[in-house]
Design a protein around this motif. Structure first.
Motif, mmCIF file in Angstrom:
data_model
loop_
_atom_site.group_PDB
_atom_site.id
_atom_site.type_symbol
_atom_site.label_atom_id
_atom_site.label_comp_id
_atom_site.label_asym_id
_atom_site.label_seq_id
_atom_site.Cartn_x
_atom_site.Cartn_y
_atom_site.Cartn_z
ATOM 1 N N UNK A 144 -18.077 2.928 32.945
ATOM 2 C CA UNK A 144 -17.259 2.278 31.916
ATOM 3 C C UNK A 144 -15.769 2.472 32.197
ATOM 4 N N UNK A 145 -15.398 3.675 32.641
ATOM 5 C CA UNK A 145 -13.992 3.944 32.950
ATOM 6 C C UNK A 145 -13.519 3.109 34.140
ATOM 7 N N UNK A 146 -14.363 2.992 35.161
ATOM 8 C CA UNK A 146 -13.996 2.182 36.331
ATOM 9 C C UNK A 146 -13.875 0.709 35.940
ATOM 10 N N UNK A 147 -14.804 0.228 35.137
ATOM 11 C CA UNK A 147 -14.746 -1.167 34.689
ATOM 12 C C UNK A 147 -13.491 -1.425 33.851
ATOM 13 N N UNK A 148 -13.144 -0.485 32.990
ATOM 14 C CA UNK A 148 -11.943 -0.651 32.153
ATOM 15 C C UNK A 148 -10.682 -0.645 33.016
ATOM 16 N N UNK A 149 -10.611 0.266 33.970
ATOM 17 C CA UNK A 149 -9.424 0.334 34.836
ATOM 18 C C UNK A 149 -9.286 -0.922 35.680
ATOM 19 N N UNK A 150 -10.381 -1.378 36.243
ATOM 20 C CA UNK A 150 -10.296 -2.557 37.115
ATOM 21 C C UNK A 150 -10.095 -3.848 36.333
ATOM 22 N N UNK A 151 -10.364 -3.833 35.034
ATOM 23 C CA UNK A 151 -10.065 -5.026 34.224
ATOM 24 C C UNK A 151 -8.581 -5.347 34.301
ATOM 25 N N UNK A 152 -7.743 -4.312 34.332
ATOM 26 C CA UNK A 152 -6.299 -4.521 34.474
ATOM 27 C C UNK A 152 -5.864 -4.601 35.922
ATOM 28 N N UNK A 153 -6.473 -3.795 36.783
ATOM 29 C CA UNK A 153 -6.062 -3.782 38.200
ATOM 30 C C UNK A 153 -6.425 -5.073 38.929
ATOM 31 N N UNK A 154 -7.364 -5.826 38.407
ATOM 32 C CA UNK A 154 -7.794 -7.068 39.053
ATOM 33 C C UNK A 154 -6.924 -8.260 38.654
ATOM 34 N N UNK A 155 -5.831 -7.986 37.960
ATOM 35 C CA UNK A 155 -4.918 -9.048 37.523
ATOM 36 C C UNK A 155 -3.538 -8.785 38.107
ATOM 37 N N UNK A 203 -1.589 -9.040 46.727
ATOM 38 C CA UNK A 203 -2.809 -9.817 46.475
ATOM 39 C C UNK A 203 -4.048 -9.204 47.119
ATOM 40 N N UNK A 204 -3.926 -8.679 48.332
ATOM 41 C CA UNK A 204 -5.090 -8.106 49.017
ATOM 42 C C UNK A 204 -5.625 -6.899 48.242
ATOM 43 N N UNK A 205 -4.744 -6.069 47.729
ATOM 44 C CA UNK A 205 -5.145 -4.893 46.959
ATOM 45 C C UNK A 205 -5.822 -5.333 45.665
ATOM 46 N N UNK A 206 -5.196 -6.252 44.973
ATOM 47 C CA UNK A 206 -5.763 -6.762 43.723
ATOM 48 C C UNK A 206 -7.129 -7.397 43.980
ATOM 49 N N UNK A 207 -7.257 -8.124 45.066
ATOM 50 C CA UNK A 207 -8.531 -8.750 45.408
ATOM 51 C C UNK A 207 -9.632 -7.734 45.664
ATOM 52 N N UNK A 208 -9.301 -6.670 46.373
ATOM 53 C CA UNK A 208 -10.309 -5.637 46.655
ATOM 54 C C UNK A 208 -10.706 -4.892 45.385
ATOM 55 N N UNK A 209 -9.750 -4.638 44.520
ATOM 56 C CA UNK A 209 -10.077 -3.978 43.258
ATOM 57 C C UNK A 209 -10.892 -4.907 42.360
ATOM 58 N N UNK A 210 -10.610 -6.204 42.419
ATOM 59 C CA UNK A 210 -11.412 -7.182 41.676
ATOM 60 C C UNK A 210 -12.844 -7.214 42.221
ATOM 61 N N UNK A 211 -12.970 -7.098 43.527
ATOM 62 C CA UNK A 211 -14.312 -7.067 44.122
ATOM 63 C C UNK A 211 -15.061 -5.810 43.682
ATOM 64 N N UNK A 212 -14.383 -4.676 43.671
ATOM 65 C CA UNK A 212 -15.011 -3.434 43.199
ATOM 66 C C UNK A 212 -15.451 -3.592 41.742
ATOM 67 N N UNK A 259 4.105 -0.130 35.949
ATOM 68 C CA UNK A 259 3.847 1.194 35.375
ATOM 69 C C UNK A 259 2.396 1.299 34.905
ATOM 70 N N UNK A 260 1.902 0.243 34.299
ATOM 71 C CA UNK A 260 0.505 0.206 33.831
ATOM 72 C C UNK A 260 -0.450 0.185 35.022
ATOM 73 N N UNK A 261 -0.119 -0.574 36.075
ATOM 74 C CA UNK A 261 -0.960 -0.611 37.268
ATOM 75 C C UNK A 261 -1.133 0.787 37.861
ATOM 76 N N UNK A 262 -0.049 1.528 37.952
ATOM 77 C CA UNK A 262 -0.099 2.879 38.520
ATOM 78 C C UNK A 262 -0.993 3.775 37.659
ATOM 79 N N UNK A 263 -0.855 3.696 36.347
ATOM 80 C CA UNK A 263 -1.691 4.497 35.440
ATOM 81 C C UNK A 263 -3.166 4.104 35.585
ATOM 82 N N UNK A 264 -3.425 2.804 35.656
ATOM 83 C CA UNK A 264 -4.807 2.329 35.821
ATOM 84 C C UNK A 264 -5.382 2.762 37.162
#
Length: 124
Positions: free
Chosen positions: A86-97, A57-66, A103-108
């Motif tokens: 745009x690439x950072x926003x697209x990656x964090x759209x998934x990483x913030x969940x 949760x802490x990691x996801x929260x920090x990525x959501x904040x970014x 496997x998808x988290x690691x790729x993102x």
């Protein structure tokens, strides 16, 4: 009868959407985004070791904040960084969940890292 007050629309930093608390919408966009990237990075495994990352949760929260900081300030970064924003926003759209398969988290995370590194370099 109550007086009517009409306000014109402003298109400046103070009227930008707010996705984060603290700070001022007129802050330096590079300073805010680079700071958010650095803050998230404190909980990330070293570059190249993304397979070892635990997405707690802490990691996801920090990525959501970014993500929120980038959504708020990214459009005001140098134009040369538009694709990276745009690439950072697209990656964090998934990483913030927390419902994204590992496997998808690691790729993102790899995509996030690449974009974040270019943004940090471009803001120097």
């Amino acid at each position: 009868m109550l007086p009517v007050l009409l306000l014109g629309c402003q298109d400046d930093a103070s009227s930008a959407p707010r996705y984060s608390t603290g700070g001022d919408p007129t802050d330096s966009p590079c300073a805010r985004v680079v700071s958010a990237i650095g803050y998230a990075g404190l909980l990330l495994e070293p570059k190249g070791q993304e397979d070892r990352q635990r997405f707690e949760d802490a990691v996801i929260g920090r990525l959501a904040e970014a993500r929120g900081i980038t959504l708020q300030f990214g459009a005001r970064l140098p134009a040369s960084l538009k694709g990276d924003v745009a690439a950072l926003e697209a990656a964090t759209a998934g990483l913030a969940r927390n419902d994204v398969p590992r496997e998808r988290q690691v790729a993102l995370l790899r995509e996030y890292r690449a974009a974040a590194d270019r943004i940090v370099a471009g803001c120097r």
